[in-house]
Write a protein that holds these residues in place. Structure first.
Motif, PDB file in Angstrom:
ATOM      1  N   LEU A  60      -9.733  11.645  55.468  1.00 40.11           N
ATOM      2  CA  LEU A  60     -11.017  11.886  56.123  1.00 40.11           C
ATOM      3  C   LEU A  60     -10.839  12.611  57.456  1.00 40.11           C
ATOM      4  CD1 LEU A  60     -12.857   8.502  55.496  1.00 40.11           C
ATOM      5  CD2 LEU A  60     -12.925  10.604  54.128  1.00 40.11           C
ATOM      6  N   SER A  61      -9.801  12.237  58.207  1.00 39.33           N
ATOM      7  CA  SER A  61      -9.591  12.878  59.502  1.00 39.33           C
ATOM      8  C   SER A  61      -8.178  12.617  59.986  1.00 39.33           C
ATOM      9  CB  SER A  61     -10.591  12.360  60.546  1.00 39.33           C
ATOM     10  OG  SER A  61     -10.373  10.982  60.805  1.00 39.33           O
ATOM     11  N   ILE A  62      -7.732  13.481  60.898  1.00 43.02           N
ATOM     12  CA  ILE A  62      -6.450  13.309  61.573  1.00 43.02           C
ATOM     13  C   ILE A  62      -6.693  13.521  63.058  1.00 43.02           C
ATOM     14  CG2 ILE A  62      -4.049  14.057  61.767  1.00 43.02           C
ATOM     15  CD1 ILE A  62      -4.297  15.331  58.999  1.00 43.02           C
ATOM     16  N   GLU A  63      -6.269  12.569  63.868  1.00 39.95           N
ATOM     17  CA  GLU A  63      -6.401  12.670  65.317  1.00 39.95           C
ATOM     18  C   GLU A  63      -5.011  12.792  65.949  1.00 39.95           C
ATOM     19  OE1 GLU A  63      -8.499   9.290  66.748  1.00 39.95           O
ATOM     20  OE2 GLU A  63     -10.141   9.483  65.305  1.00 39.95           O
ATOM     21  N   GLY A  64      -4.935  13.556  67.045  1.00 40.67           N
ATOM     22  CA  GLY A  64      -3.703  13.635  67.802  1.00 40.67           C
ATOM     23  C   GLY A  64      -2.736  14.704  67.356  1.00 40.67           C
ATOM     24  N   ASP A  65      -3.153  15.570  66.436  1.00 47.56           N
ATOM     25  CA  ASP A  65      -2.265  16.623  65.941  1.00 47.56           C
ATOM     26  C   ASP A  65      -2.729  18.014  66.339  1.00 47.56           C
ATOM     27  OD1 ASP A  65      -4.541  16.719  64.288  1.00 47.56           O
ATOM     28  OD2 ASP A  65      -3.371  17.593  62.652  1.00 47.56           O
ATOM     29  N   ALA A  66      -3.805  18.104  67.120  1.00 50.38           N
ATOM     30  CA  ALA A  66      -4.382  19.390  67.535  1.00 50.38           C
ATOM     31  C   ALA A  66      -4.717  20.272  66.337  1.00 50.38           C
ATOM     32  CB  ALA A  66      -3.434  20.114  68.485  1.00 50.38           C
ATOM     33  N   GLY A  67      -5.095  19.655  65.236  1.00 54.26           N
ATOM     34  CA  GLY A  67      -5.518  20.414  64.065  1.00 54.26           C
ATOM     35  C   GLY A  67      -4.401  21.062  63.274  1.00 54.26           C
ATOM     36  N   ARG A  68      -3.171  20.653  63.477  1.00 54.54           N
ATOM     37  CA  ARG A  68      -2.045  21.345  62.855  1.00 54.54           C
ATOM     38  C   ARG A  68      -1.614  20.777  61.505  1.00 54.54           C
ATOM     39  NH1 ARG A  68       2.564  21.506  67.188  1.00 54.54           N
ATOM     40  NH2 ARG A  68       3.573  22.592  65.468  1.00 54.54           N
ATOM     41  N   LEU A  69      -1.919  19.522  61.254  1.00 56.40           N
ATOM     42  CA  LEU A  69      -1.462  18.909  60.007  1.00 56.40           C
ATOM     43  C   LEU A  69      -2.466  19.146  58.886  1.00 56.40           C
ATOM     44  CD1 LEU A  69      -0.009  15.530  61.295  1.00 56.40           C
ATOM     45  CD2 LEU A  69       1.246  17.572  60.580  1.00 56.40           C
ATOM     46  N   PRO A  70      -1.979  19.271  57.651  1.00 55.19           N
ATOM     47  CA  PRO A  70      -2.887  19.573  56.536  1.00 55.19           C
ATOM     48  C   PRO A  70      -3.711  18.363  56.102  1.00 55.19           C
ATOM     49  CG  PRO A  70      -0.648  19.286  55.724  1.00 55.19           C
ATOM     50  CD  PRO A  70      -0.563  19.243  57.226  1.00 55.19           C
ATOM     51  N   LEU A  71      -4.955  18.610  55.757  1.00 48.68           N
ATOM     52  CA  LEU A  71      -5.794  17.597  55.132  1.00 48.68           C
ATOM     53  C   LEU A  71      -5.562  17.536  53.628  1.00 48.68           C
ATOM     54  CD1 LEU A  71      -9.135  18.258  57.054  1.00 48.68           C
ATOM     55  CD2 LEU A  71      -7.677  16.251  57.289  1.00 48.68           C
ATOM     56  N   ASP A  72      -4.902  18.552  53.102  1.00 43.34           N
ATOM     57  CA  ASP A  72      -4.570  18.590  51.679  1.00 43.34           C
ATOM     58  C   ASP A  72      -3.686  17.394  51.341  1.00 43.34           C
ATOM     59  OD1 ASP A  72      -3.614  19.055  49.146  1.00 43.34           O
ATOM     60  OD2 ASP A  72      -2.905  21.091  49.543  1.00 43.34           O
ATOM     61  N   GLY A  93      -2.034  -3.010  37.046  1.00 47.61           N
ATOM     62  CA  GLY A  93      -3.323  -3.542  36.639  1.00 47.61           C
ATOM     63  C   GLY A  93      -4.384  -3.613  37.711  1.00 47.61           C
ATOM     64  N   HIS A  94      -4.120  -3.095  38.925  1.00 47.63           N
ATOM     65  CA  HIS A  94      -5.146  -3.126  39.969  1.00 47.63           C
ATOM     66  C   HIS A  94      -6.263  -2.146  39.603  1.00 47.63           C
ATOM     67  CE1 HIS A  94      -7.113  -3.125  43.848  1.00 47.63           C
ATOM     68  NE2 HIS A  94      -6.319  -4.108  44.244  1.00 47.63           N
ATOM     69  N   PRO A  95      -7.529  -2.544  39.783  1.00 46.21           N
ATOM     70  CA  PRO A  95      -8.633  -1.678  39.361  1.00 46.21           C
ATOM     71  C   PRO A  95      -8.993  -0.560  40.339  1.00 46.21           C
ATOM     72  CG  PRO A  95      -9.487  -3.723  40.264  1.00 46.21           C
ATOM     73  CD  PRO A  95      -7.990  -3.869  40.233  1.00 46.21           C
ATOM     74  N   ALA A  96      -8.341  -0.475  41.484  1.00 47.27           N
ATOM     75  CA  ALA A  96      -8.706   0.528  42.492  1.00 47.27           C
ATOM     76  C   ALA A  96      -8.639   1.934  41.903  1.00 47.27           C
ATOM     77  CB  ALA A  96      -7.784   0.419  43.695  1.00 47.27           C
ATOM     78  N   ARG A  97      -9.609   2.755  42.293  1.00 48.42           N
ATOM     79  CA  ARG A  97      -9.648   4.137  41.815  1.00 48.42           C
ATOM     80  C   ARG A  97      -9.096   5.108  42.854  1.00 48.42           C
ATOM     81  NH1 ARG A  97     -15.449   5.652  39.727  1.00 48.42           N
ATOM     82  NH2 ARG A  97     -14.250   7.440  38.979  1.00 48.42           N
ATOM     83  N   GLY A  98      -9.454   4.873  44.132  1.00 42.79           N
ATOM     84  CA  GLY A  98      -9.048   5.832  45.144  1.00 42.79           C
ATOM     85  C   GLY A  98      -8.979   5.212  46.524  1.00 42.79           C
ATOM     86  N   LEU A  99      -8.443   6.002  47.459  1.00 43.14           N
ATOM     87  CA  LEU A  99      -8.285   5.566  48.841  1.00 43.14           C
ATOM     88  C   LEU A  99      -8.724   6.680  49.786  1.00 43.14           C
ATOM     89  CD1 LEU A  99      -4.674   4.062  48.629  1.00 43.14           C
ATOM     90  CD2 LEU A  99      -6.809   2.765  48.710  1.00 43.14           C
ATOM     91  N   ASP A 100      -9.333   6.289  50.887  1.00 48.53           N
ATOM     92  CA  ASP A 100      -9.626   7.209  51.986  1.00 48.53           C
ATOM     93  C   ASP A 100      -8.743   6.826  53.171  1.00 48.53           C
ATOM     94  OD1 ASP A 100     -11.534   8.737  50.704  1.00 48.53           O
ATOM     95  OD2 ASP A 100     -13.213   7.478  51.383  1.00 48.53           O
ATOM     96  N   LEU A 101      -8.200   7.839  53.854  1.00 46.83           N
ATOM     97  CA  LEU A 101      -7.299   7.605  54.973  1.00 46.83           C
ATOM     98  C   LEU A 101      -7.821   8.245  56.251  1.00 46.83           C
ATOM     99  CD1 LEU A 101      -3.826   8.466  53.335  1.00 46.83           C
ATOM    100  CD2 LEU A 101      -5.014   6.244  53.368  1.00 46.83           C
ATOM    101  N   VAL A 102      -7.604   7.546  57.359  1.00 44.17           N
ATOM    102  CA  VAL A 102      -7.806   8.106  58.695  1.00 44.17           C
ATOM    103  C   VAL A 102      -6.474   7.987  59.413  1.00 44.17           C
ATOM    104  CG1 VAL A 102      -8.966   7.850  60.919  1.00 44.17           C
ATOM    105  CG2 VAL A 102     -10.262   7.543  58.788  1.00 44.17           C
ATOM    106  N   ILE A 103      -5.950   9.109  59.886  1.00 42.95           N
ATOM    107  CA  ILE A 103      -4.609   9.162  60.475  1.00 42.95           C
ATOM    108  C   ILE A 103      -4.710   9.386  61.977  1.00 42.95           C
ATOM    109  CG2 ILE A 103      -2.377  10.362  60.453  1.00 42.95           C
ATOM    110  CD1 ILE A 103      -3.145  11.336  57.590  1.00 42.95           C
ATOM    111  N   GLU A 104      -3.997   8.563  62.740  1.00 41.35           N
ATOM    112  CA  GLU A 104      -3.935   8.726  64.198  1.00 41.35           C
ATOM    113  C   GLU A 104      -2.480   8.984  64.576  1.00 41.35           C
ATOM    114  OE1 GLU A 104      -6.074   5.479  66.284  1.00 41.35           O
ATOM    115  OE2 GLU A 104      -6.768   4.927  64.271  1.00 41.35           O
TER     116      GLU A 104
END
Length: 330
Positions: A60-72, A93-104
């Motif tokens: 979802l977002s990355i903070e502290g990298d000045a926009g240099r790291l990929p969101l891909d 067997g875990h039913p989770a489908r996906g994850l959202d990450l916020v990186i600092e």
């Protein structure tokens, strides 16, 4: 390796979000190329993981990298690690489908302080806790795969140390083999002085200058020096440990020309009383071995002054070993 999970009390709802911190780390410690890492106290990276309805992992977002790291998510170590953890949980067997990450980001990029590893480890641990996995050793392969995504090489030195804490010996980083890092003793008075100049040295570039072949005699000497370094840790002999940290004649000589001011700063730290000096991982950060007391601060001042004389600004910090490794934070 079986993945351990912690059963929830009946009726308890699983967490919807988990935030985890992973410390910075230094690798190699001179003669331990790709096979030795140490977690350090102080700054690190933090990742928040949330369960999502979509498939896969999204940043979802990355903070502290000045926009240099990929969101891909295919090119970011945090997302790759989380993807691997999610896949393992779903196989169980875990039913989770996906994850959202916020990186600092709390660590500078391309610094030799395990920045990409810290992101991978924080994401892996946050994702694991979210999915009911409590065994850190189940995350060795996910963080190894993530580090490979960063520079194309297989090395678990930084990531395993950041995950497990302490000083870690890595007998193998082969993803097809058993991963069995060994925790080494941490002498209570050990201090690392890390001096980070306003320079960057990508790991891939630092790896590109390494020799493709090593004379047998040099390899024998290197192996013996590595063994002596480990023995010094077991004996809590910091002076001898520092001497072996300074003894690399294969990797460090090839990388030193990539770091402006390397020789002058190394000399300054030795004159200030460092027991040993080396590049921190791939560099450009430099590491000095010392012990508790006034000497580490004197070494730090000498190093900053030496780099200033070379026309380069630098920051220095005195570190203990972080023995906890990755942990959940509020």
């Amino acid at each position: 390796m079986k993945t351990k999970t912690t059963p929830r009390p009946r009726g308890a709802r699983p967490p919807a979000v988990v935030k985890a911190f992973a410390p910075g780390s230094v690798a190699n410690l001179g003669v331990g190329f790709d096979a030795l890492g140490a977690a350090i106290d102080g700054p690190g990276d933090t990742v928040t993981a949330r369960l999502a309805r979509h498939e896969g992992v999204r940043i979802l977002s990355i903070e502290g990298d000045a926009g240099r790291l990929p969101l891909d998510p295919e090119r970011n170590t945090a997302a790759v690690a989380a993807r691997e953890v999610l896949a393992e949980a779903r196989r169980k067997g875990h039913p989770a489908r996906g994850l959202d990450l916020v990186i600092e980001k709390g660590l500078p990029l391309a610094s030799g302080l395990g920045s990409s590893a810290a992101s991978a480890v924080a994401a892996a641990w946050a994702s694991a806790l979210l999915l009911g996995i409590r065994d850190k050793k189940a995350l060795l392969r996910p963080v190894l795969v993530a580090e490979n995504a960063a520079d194309g090489a297989w090395h678990g030195d930084n990531a395993f140390a950041s995950l497990l804490g302490g000083i870690v010996l890595v007998p193998s980083s082969d993803p097809r083999a058993a991963l069995r890092p060994v925790s080494l003793p941490v002498p209570s008075g050990l201090r690392f002085v890390l001096v980070h100049p306003e320079l960057e040295l990508p790991t891939a570039e630092a790896r590109s200058v390494l020799p493709r072949a090593v004379p047998l005699g040099e390899q024998v000497r290197q192996g013996a020096a590595f063994a002596a370094l480990v023995a010094a840790l077991h004996a809590a002999d910091l002076k001898t440990f520092g001497q072996w940290v300074s003894s690399d004649r294969i990797v460090e000589p090839a990388r030193a020309p990539l770091v402006p001011g390397y020789a002058a700063v190394m000399r300054a730290m030795r004159r200030a009383g460092a027991y040993g000096v080396s590049l921190a991982g791939a560099g450009p950060t430099l590491l000095a071995v010392s012990e508790e007391g006034a000497r580490p601060a004197a070494i730090a001042r000498a190093a900053v002054a030496a780099w200033k004389a070379e026309g380069i600004r630098a920051d220095a910090r005195v570190h203990r070993i972080d023995v906890a490794g990755a942990r959940q934070v509020a």
